[in-house]
Motif scaffolding. Structure first.
Motif, PDB file in Angstrom:
ATOM      1  N   THR A 290       1.364  -2.907  -4.433  1.00 56.37           N
ATOM      2  CA  THR A 290       1.874  -2.535  -3.119  1.00 56.37           C
ATOM      3  C   THR A 290       3.295  -3.050  -2.993  1.00 56.37           C
ATOM      4  O   THR A 290       3.886  -3.518  -3.981  1.00 56.37           O
ATOM      5  CB  THR A 290       0.953  -3.055  -1.994  1.00 56.37           C
ATOM      6  OG1 THR A 290       1.363  -2.496  -0.750  1.00 56.37           O
ATOM      7  CG2 THR A 290       0.958  -4.563  -1.914  1.00 56.37           C
TER       8      THR A 290
ATOM      9  N   CYS B  88       3.904  -4.961   3.303  1.00 57.25           N
ATOM     10  CA  CYS B  88       2.476  -5.088   3.635  1.00 57.25           C
ATOM     11  C   CYS B  88       2.166  -6.362   4.411  1.00 57.25           C
ATOM     12  O   CYS B  88       1.147  -6.429   5.110  1.00 57.25           O
ATOM     13  CB  CYS B  88       1.631  -5.043   2.370  1.00 57.25           C
ATOM     14  SG  CYS B  88       1.855  -6.499   1.307  1.00 57.25           S
TER      15      CYS B  88
ATOM     16  N   ILE C  80       4.492   1.665   1.738  1.00 61.67           N
ATOM     17  CA  ILE C  80       5.025   1.684   3.079  1.00 61.67           C
ATOM     18  C   ILE C  80       5.070   3.126   3.589  1.00 61.67           C
ATOM     19  O   ILE C  80       5.123   4.081   2.804  1.00 61.67           O
ATOM     20  CB  ILE C  80       6.450   1.072   3.063  1.00 61.67           C
ATOM     21  CG1 ILE C  80       7.051   0.993   4.468  1.00 61.67           C
ATOM     22  CG2 ILE C  80       7.354   1.833   2.126  1.00 61.67           C
ATOM     23  CD1 ILE C  80       8.425   0.328   4.499  1.00 61.67           C
TER      24      ILE C  80
ATOM     25  N   SER D 125       0.545   4.953   3.136  1.00 68.84           N
ATOM     26  CA  SER D 125      -0.183   4.282   4.221  1.00 68.84           C
ATOM     27  C   SER D 125       0.123   4.891   5.591  1.00 68.84           C
ATOM     28  O   SER D 125      -0.660   4.738   6.523  1.00 68.84           O
ATOM     29  CB  SER D 125       0.170   2.798   4.256  1.00 68.84           C
ATOM     30  OG  SER D 125       1.481   2.598   4.743  1.00 68.84           O
TER      31      SER D 125
ATOM     32  N   TYR E 291       2.918   0.327   8.642  1.00 67.93           N
ATOM     33  CA  TYR E 291       3.683  -0.832   8.209  1.00 67.93           C
ATOM     34  C   TYR E 291       2.834  -2.094   8.300  1.00 67.93           C
ATOM     35  O   TYR E 291       1.779  -2.122   8.937  1.00 67.93           O
ATOM     36  CB  TYR E 291       4.921  -1.029   9.111  1.00 67.93           C
ATOM     37  CG  TYR E 291       5.881   0.123   9.118  1.00 67.93           C
ATOM     38  CD1 TYR E 291       6.884   0.242   8.151  1.00 67.93           C
ATOM     39  CD2 TYR E 291       5.809   1.092  10.116  1.00 67.93           C
ATOM     40  CE1 TYR E 291       7.772   1.298   8.169  1.00 67.93           C
ATOM     41  CE2 TYR E 291       6.699   2.152  10.136  1.00 67.93           C
ATOM     42  CZ  TYR E 291       7.678   2.259   9.162  1.00 67.93           C
ATOM     43  OH  TYR E 291       8.547   3.314   9.185  1.00 67.93           O
ATOM     44  N   SER E 292       3.331  -3.158   7.667  1.00 67.83           N
ATOM     45  CA  SER E 292       2.806  -4.504   7.808  1.00 67.83           C
ATOM     46  C   SER E 292       1.306  -4.544   7.484  1.00 67.83           C
ATOM     47  O   SER E 292       0.839  -3.830   6.590  1.00 67.83           O
ATOM     48  CB  SER E 292       3.104  -5.016   9.223  1.00 67.83           C
ATOM     49  OG  SER E 292       2.834  -6.393   9.336  1.00 67.83           O
TER      50      SER E 292
ATOM     51  N   TYR F 180      -1.348  -1.675   6.755  1.00 70.09           N
ATOM     52  CA  TYR F 180      -1.888  -1.272   5.451  1.00 70.09           C
ATOM     53  C   TYR F 180      -2.264  -2.462   4.580  1.00 70.09           C
ATOM     54  O   TYR F 180      -3.128  -2.349   3.704  1.00 70.09           O
ATOM     55  CB  TYR F 180      -0.960  -0.313   4.709  1.00 70.09           C
ATOM     56  CG  TYR F 180       0.382  -0.803   4.231  1.00 70.09           C
ATOM     57  CD1 TYR F 180       0.614  -1.056   2.892  1.00 70.09           C
ATOM     58  CD2 TYR F 180       1.459  -0.931   5.099  1.00 70.09           C
ATOM     59  CE1 TYR F 180       1.865  -1.453   2.429  1.00 70.09           C
ATOM     60  CE2 TYR F 180       2.709  -1.310   4.656  1.00 70.09           C
ATOM     61  CZ  TYR F 180       2.915  -1.585   3.314  1.00 70.09           C
ATOM     62  OH  TYR F 180       4.160  -1.960   2.870  1.00 70.09           O
ATOM     63  N   GLY F 181      -1.662  -3.620   4.858  1.00 67.33           N
ATOM     64  CA  GLY F 181      -2.027  -4.797   4.079  1.00 67.33           C
ATOM     65  C   GLY F 181      -3.512  -5.094   4.127  1.00 67.33           C
ATOM     66  O   GLY F 181      -4.129  -5.450   3.115  1.00 67.33           O
TER      67      GLY F 181
ATOM     68  N   VAL G  50      -5.239  -2.750   1.756  1.00 68.28           N
ATOM     69  CA  VAL G  50      -4.959  -3.075   0.353  1.00 68.28           C
ATOM     70  C   VAL G  50      -5.943  -4.149  -0.100  1.00 68.28           C
ATOM     71  O   VAL G  50      -6.495  -4.078  -1.209  1.00 68.28           O
ATOM     72  CB  VAL G  50      -3.501  -3.548   0.179  1.00 68.28           C
ATOM     73  CG1 VAL G  50      -3.279  -4.086  -1.233  1.00 68.28           C
ATOM     74  CG2 VAL G  50      -2.526  -2.407   0.457  1.00 68.28           C
TER      75      VAL G  50
END
Length: 293
Positions: free
Chosen positions: A8, A12, A90, A124, A127-128, A131-132, A135
């Motif tokens: 990634t 993320c 992203i 995704s 942002y941030s 999607y983190g 993941v």
């Protein structure tokens, strides 16, 4: 079992301890501020960047991850025997990084026609930790033996339901960055108005205007209650800076728990790349519309 890798980028905002725990590879964005370049996650922590940004004379800029970086990354992991490589990117409408990865995958396939490595790229649209979080879930599923196509389907379904609602106490950086386009059209700062902005499906929209900083957090909590749904998982992202935004994050957590009946999964610092486009006085709710069954 096929050898896999989860890849990634640094927007993320996954905490470093979880990156290490799940063996996730993170490609970092480069940020330029007052003529100096910084590599996110390597050169400074989010808190260090907040201080730099608050004291900066100029505006920060972020550089996209290049096709060359992706090709080199693909070649390195193919040489290590990776057979399935998953890259979660992203939001493609906010950065050319996703398109660069797609281009690089095509170039890699042309230059290495006999390669056994399959490359899967997922946009995704957010942002941030929007999607983190997923993941991390993808890494868990793969570790449990799930097939890569199954995990890709899971990600695409979840990303169709991820939403972010945020606000800032100053539009200085968020307007000039251009990443959150809805903010550029917002007027009313001289009247003390603050925008409530959504990021849904890769697009931004000012959905509400509140007067004064004191009304921002209640408005965010009320929006979550009205749109997330019962038992929707949610997280809170904040920054440090003028007025102590981490204080805002803790206060927002209390308001959301009262509205939703359960606490956020986590409170996390927004990373340097995200903060380069929001400023150091941002507060955000990241949630999944509907339950994460």
């Amino acid at each position: 079992m096929r050898k896999y890798l989860v890849l990634t980028d640094s927007t993320c905002d996954i905490p470093e301890e979880l990156v290490q725990k799940y063996g996730i590879e993170v490609l970092s964005f480069t940020i330029t501020l007052d003529g100096k370049e910084y590599t996110e996650r390597k050169d400074l922590t989010p808190e260090q960047f907040y201080k730099l940004l608050d004291e900066a004379k100029g505006m920060p800029t972020t550089a996209q991850i290049t096709p060359m970086t992706f090709v080199e990354t693909f070649e390195r992991y193919a040489a290590e025997g990776v057979e399935d490589l998953l890259y979660v990117s992203i939001n493609s409408t906010g950065s050319s990084t996703h398109d660069n990865a797609v281009f690089a995958a095509k170039q890699y396939a042309e230059e290495h026609p006999d390669s056994k490595m399959q490359i899967y790229i997922v946009d995704s649209h957010t942002y941030s930790m929007g999607y983190g979080r997923f993941v991390l879930r993808a890494a868990e599923k793969l570790a449990s033996g799930a097939a890569m196509p199954e995990v890709v389907d899971y990600l695409n379904e979840r990303f169709s339901r991820v939403e972010i609602v945020l606000s800032v106490h100053s539009l200085k950086i968020i307007k000039r960055s251009g990443r959150i386009s809805a903010a550029a059209a917002f007027a009313g700062e001289l009247l003390g108005l603050r925008p409530i902005i959504t990021l849904i499906g890769g697009k931004t929209e000012v959905v509400q205007k509140v007067r004064g900083d004191a009304k921002v957090l209640p408005a965010l909590a009320a929006y979550l209650k009205a749109h997330a749904g019962d038992r929707s998982p949610y997280m809170i992202g904040g920054t440090k800076g003028t007025g102590d935004r981490q204080g805002d994050a803790r206060q927002l957590a209390k308001l959301c728990e009262k509205e939703m009946g359960y606490p956020p999964e986590s409170i996390f610092p927004l990373g340097a790349a995200v903060t380069s486009n929001t400023g150091t006085d941002a507060i955000a709710l990241v949630y999944l519309r509907g339950a994460d069954a």
